[in-house]
Structure formats: structure tokens, C-alpha cells
Write an enzyme that holds these catalytic residues in place. Structure first.
Site, PDB file in Angstrom:
ATOM      1  N   THR A 207      -6.275   1.755   9.407  1.00 38.12           N
ATOM      2  CA  THR A 207      -4.673   2.863   9.924  1.00 38.12           C
ATOM      3  C   THR A 207      -6.003   4.055  10.847  1.00 38.12           C
ATOM      4  O   THR A 207      -5.705   4.528  12.130  1.00 38.12           O
ATOM      5  CB  THR A 207      -4.249   3.502   9.069  1.00 38.12           C
ATOM      6  OG1 THR A 207      -2.896   2.693   7.881  1.00 38.12           O
ATOM      7  CG2 THR A 207      -3.472   4.298   9.318  1.00 38.12           C
TER       8      THR A 207
ATOM      9  N   GLU B 169       0.187  -1.056  -0.189  1.00 40.30           N
ATOM     10  CA  GLU B 169      -0.058   0.152  -0.053  1.00 40.30           C
ATOM     11  C   GLU B 169       0.338   1.116  -0.015  1.00 40.30           C
ATOM     12  O   GLU B 169       0.749   2.537  -0.676  1.00 40.30           O
ATOM     13  CB  GLU B 169      -0.910   0.043   1.094  1.00 40.30           C
ATOM     14  CG  GLU B 169      -2.143   1.617   1.136  1.00 40.30           C
ATOM     15  CD  GLU B 169      -3.419   1.442   2.227  1.00 40.30           C
ATOM     16  OE1 GLU B 169      -3.997   2.507   2.036  1.00 40.30           O
ATOM     17  OE2 GLU B 169      -2.733   0.424   3.199  1.00 40.30           O
TER      18      GLU B 169
ATOM     19  N   ILE C 218      -1.010  -1.684   7.616  1.00 42.36           N
ATOM     20  CA  ILE C 218      -1.222  -1.659   9.060  1.00 42.36           C
ATOM     21  C   ILE C 218      -2.768  -1.665   8.532  1.00 42.36           C
ATOM     22  O   ILE C 218      -3.140  -0.228   7.553  1.00 42.36           O
ATOM     23  CB  ILE C 218      -1.253  -0.794   9.828  1.00 42.36           C
ATOM     24  CG1 ILE C 218       0.125  -0.906  10.568  1.00 42.36           C
ATOM     25  CG2 ILE C 218      -2.669  -0.016  11.260  1.00 42.36           C
ATOM     26  CD1 ILE C 218       0.109   0.605  11.246  1.00 42.36           C
ATOM     27  N   ASP C 219      -4.042  -3.190   8.117  1.00 46.10           N
ATOM     28  CA  ASP C 219      -4.792  -1.638   7.543  1.00 46.10           C
ATOM     29  C   ASP C 219      -5.870  -1.854   9.014  1.00 46.10           C
ATOM     30  O   ASP C 219      -5.920  -2.246  10.314  1.00 46.10           O
ATOM     31  CB  ASP C 219      -5.873  -3.508   6.799  1.00 46.10           C
ATOM     32  CG  ASP C 219      -6.665  -3.300   6.178  1.00 46.10           C
ATOM     33  OD1 ASP C 219      -7.720  -4.006   6.378  1.00 46.10           O
ATOM     34  OD2 ASP C 219      -6.740  -1.933   5.520  1.00 46.10           O
TER      35      ASP C 219
ATOM     36  N   ASP D  59      -5.514  -4.740   0.052  1.00 41.23           N
ATOM     37  CA  ASP D  59      -7.073  -5.189   2.091  1.00 41.23           C
ATOM     38  C   ASP D  59      -7.493  -6.170   1.847  1.00 41.23           C
ATOM     39  O   ASP D  59      -8.172  -6.151   2.189  1.00 41.23           O
ATOM     40  CB  ASP D  59      -7.671  -4.022   1.645  1.00 41.23           C
ATOM     41  CG  ASP D  59      -7.572  -2.203   1.347  1.00 41.23           C
ATOM     42  OD1 ASP D  59      -7.687  -1.419   0.489  1.00 41.23           O
ATOM     43  OD2 ASP D  59      -7.265  -2.248   2.555  1.00 41.23           O
TER      44      ASP D  59
ATOM     45  N   ASP E  69      -0.337  -4.926   3.227  1.00 40.90           N
ATOM     46  CA  ASP E  69      -1.145  -4.292   4.088  1.00 40.90           C
ATOM     47  C   ASP E  69      -0.170  -4.104   5.568  1.00 40.90           C
ATOM     48  O   ASP E  69      -0.782  -4.406   6.084  1.00 40.90           O
ATOM     49  CB  ASP E  69      -3.381  -4.338   3.725  1.00 40.90           C
ATOM     50  CG  ASP E  69      -3.349  -2.484   4.612  1.00 40.90           C
ATOM     51  OD1 ASP E  69      -4.621  -2.634   4.037  1.00 40.90           O
ATOM     52  OD2 ASP E  69      -2.475  -1.884   5.136  1.00 40.90           O
TER      53      ASP E  69
HETATM   54  C1  LIP Z   1      -9.071   0.961   4.860  1.00 39.70           C
HETATM   55  C2  LIP Z   1      -9.917  -0.155   4.282  1.00 39.70           C
HETATM   56  C3  LIP Z   1     -11.155  -0.246   4.849  1.00 39.70           C
HETATM   57  C4  LIP Z   1     -11.852   1.161   4.394  1.00 39.70           C
HETATM   58  C5  LIP Z   1     -10.855   2.610   4.089  1.00 39.70           C
HETATM   59  C6  LIP Z   1      -9.537   2.313   4.474  1.00 39.70           C
HETATM   60  P1  LIP Z   1      -6.229   1.274   5.318  1.00 39.70           P
HETATM   61  O1  LIP Z   1      -7.300   0.630   4.823  1.00 39.70           O
HETATM   62  O2  LIP Z   1      -9.526  -1.580   5.422  1.00 39.70           O
HETATM   63  O3  LIP Z   1     -12.575  -1.058   4.054  1.00 39.70           O
HETATM   64  O4  LIP Z   1     -13.200   1.461   4.724  1.00 39.70           O
HETATM   65  O5  LIP Z   1     -11.502   3.385   4.157  1.00 39.70           O
HETATM   66  O6  LIP Z   1      -9.243   2.271   3.110  1.00 39.70           O
HETATM   67  O7  LIP Z   1      -6.592   2.242   4.517  1.00 39.70           O
HETATM   68  O8  LIP Z   1      -7.023   1.488   7.321  1.00 39.70           O
HETATM   69  O9  LIP Z   1      -5.079   0.919   4.916  1.00 39.70           O
END
Ligand code: LIP
Length: 310
Positions: free
Chosen positions: A105, A82, A102-103, A245, A100
Site C-alpha cells: 500500500t 486485511e 493491495i499488498d 501477506d 490482501d
Molecule cells: C506490507 C507488507 C510488507 C511490510 C509492510 C506492510 P501492506 O503490507 O507487504 O512486507 O513490510 O510493513 O505490512 O500494508 O502493504 O498490505
């Protein structure tokens, strides 16, 4: 041997060893997140495409750690992350690690405990190995194509197959608990599609809605896939997620008997299957019956809204 000469047959790779390597890296990343979270305020937070699309120094530091560790052992594999992604870079058929760091964030920034690392391996543009580590819960989810999915609770090393309970049939959309997300795109046709669909799903039947049992927002696509694989929710719908993601969660859901489908209603005669880079997804839990019927009802409920466009 260049990446393009690499075999695209998953059987030519030691997927168990790759899963073990991703597991070691995921634990290290989890420690980095918890360490960073113990400092107040949250480490350097920046806005990416808008004020709700956030990245922190920790996201970047973890991605550097992951890519260095993987490049050392798998120098010929591709890497899609990412925080280092260059817009327009295609996902090829070559073996590709998809990361990713940190998913969730925004959750991480607020110390809301739903953040994780998501590490997947795709071959032939198909997810074949997935590892997701949820450090706040010490839960590590993993799967290999054809070998099932499980969760390991690291404080006890207890391993549990997914789904957690024998799945019940899916009766209809109304009886579902859904996972949905607000995302970072808050204007334009995609935003209208999102809120009109939320309204239609939640509104009373008298008002022409589906009146589903309810909708939850965990704040992480990867943890939403995990919630579907566990059987905690019946389905997850979102427009916007990128390959990083969804790659790891995809194989974990499929190996737990679930389906990963297109988030837009499919054209007539089309099965509605998704691709890793589809950018919109409808993910349905494992069930002895009713999966396709609930998906069809869901796509029906999007009628009259725009299709998600990316
Ligand atoms: C997040 C996604 C989530 C989406 C957020 C964001 P991140 O990814 O996991 O589904 O709704 O807008 O994109 O930015 O935390 O890696």
C-alpha cells in the site's frame, strides 16, 4: 452445511475452478488499482496503527468487491481479509479465503509500481491455492498444491513455469541476494532485532558480518514471495507479515521448489517450519542443494539478537 462441517480434505474441492475464480477477481482488482492510481493525488490515505502503516479507500473498496464476489459463489467458506480483520480471529482448519486487497500500500500511495493483490485459499491451515496479480507489470502468478506454479503475462497470455530458470545450487549465505523489509514497526525489541540482523548480514567479514552480496526491499511481502519463486532473489526474511501477506505467495514458492521457514532460529531439534500465522518468515528459493544450509547460516547470524515476538 456450516463451515465447521465442511471437509478439510483439499481433494474434495475443485481447486482448478477456485483458481480460475480468484484469477477473474484479481484482474478486476488490478483494474481498480490502475484506475485509482491514474487520479492525482492518491485516493484518501489513512494511517492505521502508526503514521507509516497506511490504508487507502481503494484497499477497502477492493476488499468489499472480493468478499462479495467470493461469498456469492462460496457462501460456506470463511473469509480473512486485511481491512475487515477483527484482532484475535483465529485461522481455523475450515476452507478460508485469505485476502490482501493491495499488498504494498505504501508503494501504491507513492505510485511506486510494486503493489499487487494477494488471494489465497487455506484448508487445514495450509495454503492450497494462491493468486497474486501485479498490475503494473500485467503479471499474474498462480499455483495449486501439487500442480506447480506459473506466471501469466496478461498482455500476451504467455504462461511460464516457475522458477524462470533451472535453479543453481545455493552455495552459502554470503553469496546470496536477499529480500528484506523495513516494515511499520520502528521501535522496540523487534526493531532492534531487524536492524541488528541487517547490520550483521551486510557488514564486512572483518567486522564480524556476513557481507552478503546485497539486500533489496520491494515493499510487498507477496511480491517478495514471488521474487523468491521466480529465482530473482535467493531468500526473503521478515518479521511482521500477517496471513493475508503470505497465504498466496506461500503455495507459489512451495510449488516452485522453495521452502517457507520460521523467521526466528528454531529450538534445538526443531525443523524451523512456519505456520500461516507465524508472523515471521524466512523464505528460501528452490535449489538442487544448499537450502537448509543457507537457512541454518541465516538463523546462526541472528544469534545475539532478540527473537521476533508478536
Ligand atoms: C506490507 C507488507 C510488507 C511490510 C509492510 C506492510 P501492506 O503490507 O507487504 O512486507 O513490510 O510493513 O505490512 O500494508 O502493504 O498490505
Amino acid at each position: 452445511m456450516s463451515e465447521s462441517q465442511l471437509s478439510t480434505n483439499p481433494e474434495d474441492y475443485n481447486l482448478e475452478e477456485i483458481k480460475q475464480d480468484l484469477t477473474v477477481i484479481a484482474k478486476r482488482a488490478g483494474d481498480m488499482m490502475i484506475q485509482a492510481r491514474s487520479t492525482k493525488p492518491a485516493p484518501g490515505t489513512l494511517a492505521k496503527k502508526n503514521i507509516v502503516d497506511l490504508v487507502t479507500e481503494t484497499d477497502r473498496a477492493i476488499e468489499v468487491m472480493v468478499s462479495n464476489a467470493l461469498r456469492q459463489k462460496y457462501p460456506t467458506f470463511s473469509f480473512l481479509g486485511e481491512e475487515t480483520y477483527t484482532p484475535g480471529t483465529p485461522l481455523t482448519t475450515a476452507p478460508t479465503f485469505i485476502c490482501d486487497p493491495i499488498d504494498g500500500t505504501t508503494n501504491f500511495v507513492h505510485n511506486y509500481p510494486n503493489f499487487c493483490i494477494s488471494l489465497g485459499l487455506s484448508i487445514n491451515r495450509k495454503s492450497v491455492v494462491g493468486v497474486i496479480y501485479h498490475p503494473s507489470r500485467h503479471d499474474l502468478y498462480s499455483a495449486i498444491v501439487g500442480k506447480g506454479a506459473s506466471v501469466t503475462h496478461l498482455s500476451t497470455n504467455q504462461v511460464t513455469q516457475l522458477p524462470l530458470q533451472p535453479p543453481l545450487p545455493l552455495v552459502n549465505l554470503q553469496s546470496c541476494l536477499l529480500a528484506v523489509e523495513w516494515g511499520a514497526e520502528r521501535s522496540g525489541p523487534n526493531w532492534l532485532t531487524k536492524i541488528n540482523t541487517f547490520n550483521h548480514l551486510a557488514a564486512s567479514v572483518e567486522d564480524g558480518g556476513k557481507m552478503v552480496h546485497s539486500m533489496r526491499s520491494i515493499g510487498s511481502a507477496a511480491l517478495n514471495f514471488v521474487a523468491v519463486a521466480r529465482g530473482d532473489v535467493d531468500a526473503y526474511w521478515e518479521g511482521g507479515p500477517w496471513p493475508w501477506d503470505v497465504a498466496a505467495g506461500w503455495i507459489i514458492v512451495e510449488e516452485a521448489g522453495g521452502l517457507v521457514l520460521d523467521g526466528n532460529p528454531p529450538k534445538e531439534g526443531d525443523e524451523g517450519l512456519a505456520q500461516l500465522d507465524s508472523r515471521n518468515f524466512l523464505v528460501v528459493r528452490g535449489a538442487p542443494s544448499g537450502q537448509k544450509e543457507v537457512a541454518k547460516e541465516f538463523w546462526e547470524s541472528m544469534k545475539g539478537t532478540f527473537n521476533y515476538e508478536f
